[in-house]
Design a protein around this motif. Structure first.
Motif, short mmCIF file in Angstrom:
data_model
loop_
_atom_site.label_atom_id
_atom_site.label_comp_id
_atom_site.label_asym_id
_atom_site.label_seq_id
_atom_site.Cartn_x
_atom_site.Cartn_y
_atom_site.Cartn_z
N ASN A 114 47.97 39.28 40.63
CA ASN A 114 47.42 39.48 39.24
C ASN A 114 47.28 38.27 38.45
O ASN A 114 47.75 37.12 38.74
N TRP A 138 43.56 39.03 42.09
CA TRP A 138 42.55 38.41 41.00
C TRP A 138 42.85 36.99 40.40
O TRP A 138 44.17 36.65 40.14
N VAL A 166 36.79 35.77 36.26
CA VAL A 166 37.76 35.84 37.03
C VAL A 166 37.18 36.53 38.51
O VAL A 166 36.44 37.33 38.59
N ARG A 168 37.44 38.38 41.75
CA ARG A 168 38.39 39.33 42.48
C ARG A 168 38.07 39.23 43.88
O ARG A 168 36.93 39.38 44.46
N TRP A 207 34.00 38.79 37.71
CA TRP A 207 34.23 39.57 36.38
C TRP A 207 34.54 38.78 35.39
O TRP A 207 34.97 38.02 35.32
N ARG A 215 36.80 44.69 31.24
CA ARG A 215 36.02 43.84 32.24
C ARG A 215 34.46 44.30 32.66
O ARG A 215 34.38 45.53 32.51
#
Length: 656
Positions: A114, A138, A166, A168, A207, A215
């Motif tokens: 996370n 993430w 960010v 993913r 994102w 997001r």
């Protein structure tokens, strides 16, 4: 200005210090503390960085330099630079890569799969983005990004701190390999998602994420450009991405519309062999795109649509880009030397171009230059834009050796090389030769720095002439030189080592070509084994450390760049593998491998040993329990070196 300093002259623990540029006063912000409880993700990050220090090894600050975030013992710590207070924040126990936003109110950091957000004003700490799927993370860089692209980050703050970009990462498509510890059979093997050449990579998307976790995906043609190579987001323009094709023959620079989640092509660089990613770019400079590109047979700094550096200046990396200048490193004519330079619209100017190797980090009006030469181990200084400078005092211990290296240009290709003889060597006394290469693309060994020659001098003092050669494929000589290894590591790399050895013996008659050994690690380990297998008339003994014995077992981004895929080029992989050569071994070979290596897994050495055994070829294997690719344990590293010397002495009849 912040910097790391060790606790003592011979202490690997580093702490965080700050230098007040106004009065030159240095003070400690965070004392070093040895960290024995690193999260697995942080250990992996340090392995990818080849980080050998402990304590505070990385940090991040807000724009004003008042808030600094570090991970200690898996927990987030925030330092208030003004009052010197260090505070533990939140309850996460797997914190790594914490980064304050530019305003200093928020700190984003990775905790397991996370990305979390700590609000330093409200006193809250929560998961910002994450999901229960164990294959999805993430804010983390995937394996090939961290190991091969030199992209260690997985999230980037907006210039105003209002949001983040960010990454993913979905590793579900990637094959699972298992790293076991045979010394502890009661322990479960560790799963590693390893994208071997020709197999599936992780699926990486980007994102736009707000403070409340809302997001929006940033969309580009991921079928054509699946690799996210670089991300840049500054106040000088919209975010920039460098995305890379699977075959790495194209890199597209995209601008991002964060409100729409869309991207637009700014430029695309292509090459029939491959296109390089470079540190510090792409970036904006006063509205113009800055990048490093190959043009007219040279590696050049490009601003807008034109090269701003001359063809004889090999540009290596960009340290910083502001609204009106670019600070970068480059070599001018001589690949063993690296300088720091500045470009503005008024032209080029040197910041540090004395003999030696210089590196730089920069921000605002200030550049920190780290310098080393054959006469010095290393210095650092703060250089202001007006030309004034302030030296940073080093308290490092001086090495007990004073290397004496002859930098040479060998053979018709003028191969960069360094030759080191034992201290006090008497002319006329023949010496066994130790060829000590790395050999892999881009990773130079022959540099005009004293530190680069400490270990070769120590090895020489054990009774050898040590020869280090940078073959074709290395950085510093231009794109054509680097691309000479495309689809063929073995021919150019090993051929250059042999040519350089013979040319060195013509210059230095004390080299005994009847007693030549070779050693190396990783790519160098492959090269050492290749040398004794294919040129036993030249190399009488070899030491292969963590060798890549079969390139089909190495990762996608590195291997496919040079060799293509095993499916498309099976003959290329066969020619560059060691396995089919195993029955030809007739010289002593020592194979060394860390059993916890997750980069070049131990299967490489085990498969070569199996082939050698099946062919009835004697060899030695030294397994290193609990050791990874970088061998960070001091006792192991020291004794492995001593065992190598003993092996070479026995088989090359070197003096004690």
């Amino acid at each position: 200005m912040f910097f790391l300093r060790a606790a003592g002259a011979e202490d690997p623990r580093t702490g965080l210090w700050v230098l007040d540029l106004a009065d030159g006063v240095e003070r400690a912000v965070i004392d070093p503390a040895e960290d024995d409880h690193l999260p697995a993700a942080e250990r992996m990050r340090r392995e990818r960085m080849r980080e050998g220090a402990v304590g505070v090894v990385s940090y991040a600050a807000d724009d004003a330099g008042r808030v600094v975030a570090v991970a200690l013992g898996g927990r987030l710590h925030v330092a208030d630079v003004d009052n010197g207070r260090l505070t533990e924040v939140g309850e996460a126990i797997g914190c790594f890569d914490p980064r304050p936003d530019p305003t200093g109110r928020f700190v984003a950091y990775v905790d397991g799969p996370n990305l979390r957000l700590a609000d330093l004003v409200a006193g809250t700490d929560r998961v910002l983005v994450g999901e229960p799927d164990p294959a999805v993370t993430w804010g983390r860089a995937e394996f090939v990004a961290a190991e091969e692209m030199e992209r260690l980050r997985g999230f980037w703050w907006a210039p105003d701190g209002s949001a983040l970009l960010v990454a993913r990462v979905d590793e579900a498509p990637v094959s699972t390999w298992w790293i076991a510890d045979p010394a502890h059979p009661e322990q479960e093997p560790s799963p590693v998602r390893y994208p071997a050449a020709g197999t599936a990579n992780a699926e990486v998307t980007l994102w736009h994420v707000g403070h409340e976790g809302e997001r929006r995906e940033i969309v580009w043609d991921r079928d054509r450009f699946p690799y996210l190579g670089r991300v840049s987001w500054t106040s000088d323009g919209p975010p920039l991405l460098a995305v890379v094709a699977r075959d790495q023959r194209s890199i597209a620079v995209l601008s991002v519309d964060v409100a729409a989640g869309s991207t637009a092509l700014v430029c695309e660089d292509t090459d029939p062999a491959w296109v390089e990613l470079h540190d510090g770019v792409p970036a904006w400079c006063g509205g113009d795109l800055v990048r490093i590109a190959d043009a007219d047979g040279a590696r050049r700094l490009v601003v807008a649509d034109g090269a701003v550096t001359p063809p004889d200046m090999y540009v290596r990396a960009v340290a910083s880009v502001s609204a009106d200048r670019v600070v970068f490193t480059a070599s001018v004519g001589e690949p063993t030397q690296v300088g720091v330079y500045c470009w503005t619209r008024a032209g080029l100017a040197p910041i540090a171009d004395d003999p030696g190797v210089h590196a730089a980090v920069a921000g605002g009006e200030t550049v920190v230059v780290r310098s080393a030469s054959l006469e010095t181990i290393g210095t650092a200084s703060v250089v202001h834009r007006d030309g004034s400078s302030y030296p940073l005092v080093s308290h490092a211990a001086l090495p007990p050796l004073a290397p004496s290296v002859r930098l040479l240009k060998l053979g018709p290709r003028a191969l960069p090389a360094g030759l080191v003889l034992p201290e006090g060597h008497r002319r006329g006394a023949k010496l066994p030769v130790l060829v000590d290469p790395y050999g892999g693309p881009h990773a130079q060994r022959v540099l005009a720095t004293r530190a680069a020659w400490l270990e070769p001098q120590w090895l020489a003092n054990q009774g050898f002439a040590v020869l280090v050669v940078d073959n074709r494929g290395m950085a510093g000589r231009g794109p054509e030189w680097e691309r000479a290894v495309r689809h063929d590591f073995a021919g150019p790399v090993l051929g250059d080592q042999v040519d350089a050895l013979r040319a060195a013996a013509a210059i230095e008659p004390d080299l005994d070509l009847d007693r030549v050994g070779i050693r190396g690690w990783s790519f160098g380990g492959w090269l050492a084994a290749l040398a004794v297998l294919r040129h036993p008339e030249v190399f009488r003994a070899g030491i292969a450390g963590a060798p890549v014995t079969d390139w089909a077992l190495y990762d996608t981004f590195y291997t496919e760049r040079y060799l293509g895929t095993p499916q498309d080029n099976p003959e290329v992989y066969r020619r560059n593998s060691l396995l089919d050569d195993a029955p030809a071994l007739e010289r002593p070979l020592l194979i060394i491998h860390g059993l916890a290596d997750d980069n070049v897994v131990a299967a490489h050495s085990l498969r070569l040993s199996q082939r050698l055994t099946e062919a009835g070829r004697p060899h030695s294997v030294l397994p290193l329990t609990g050791v990874t690719h970088m061998t960070p344990q001091e006792e192991v590293a020291e004794n492995v070196l001593l065992l190598q010397v003993d092996f070479l002495r026995r088989h090359l009849a070197a003096p004690q």
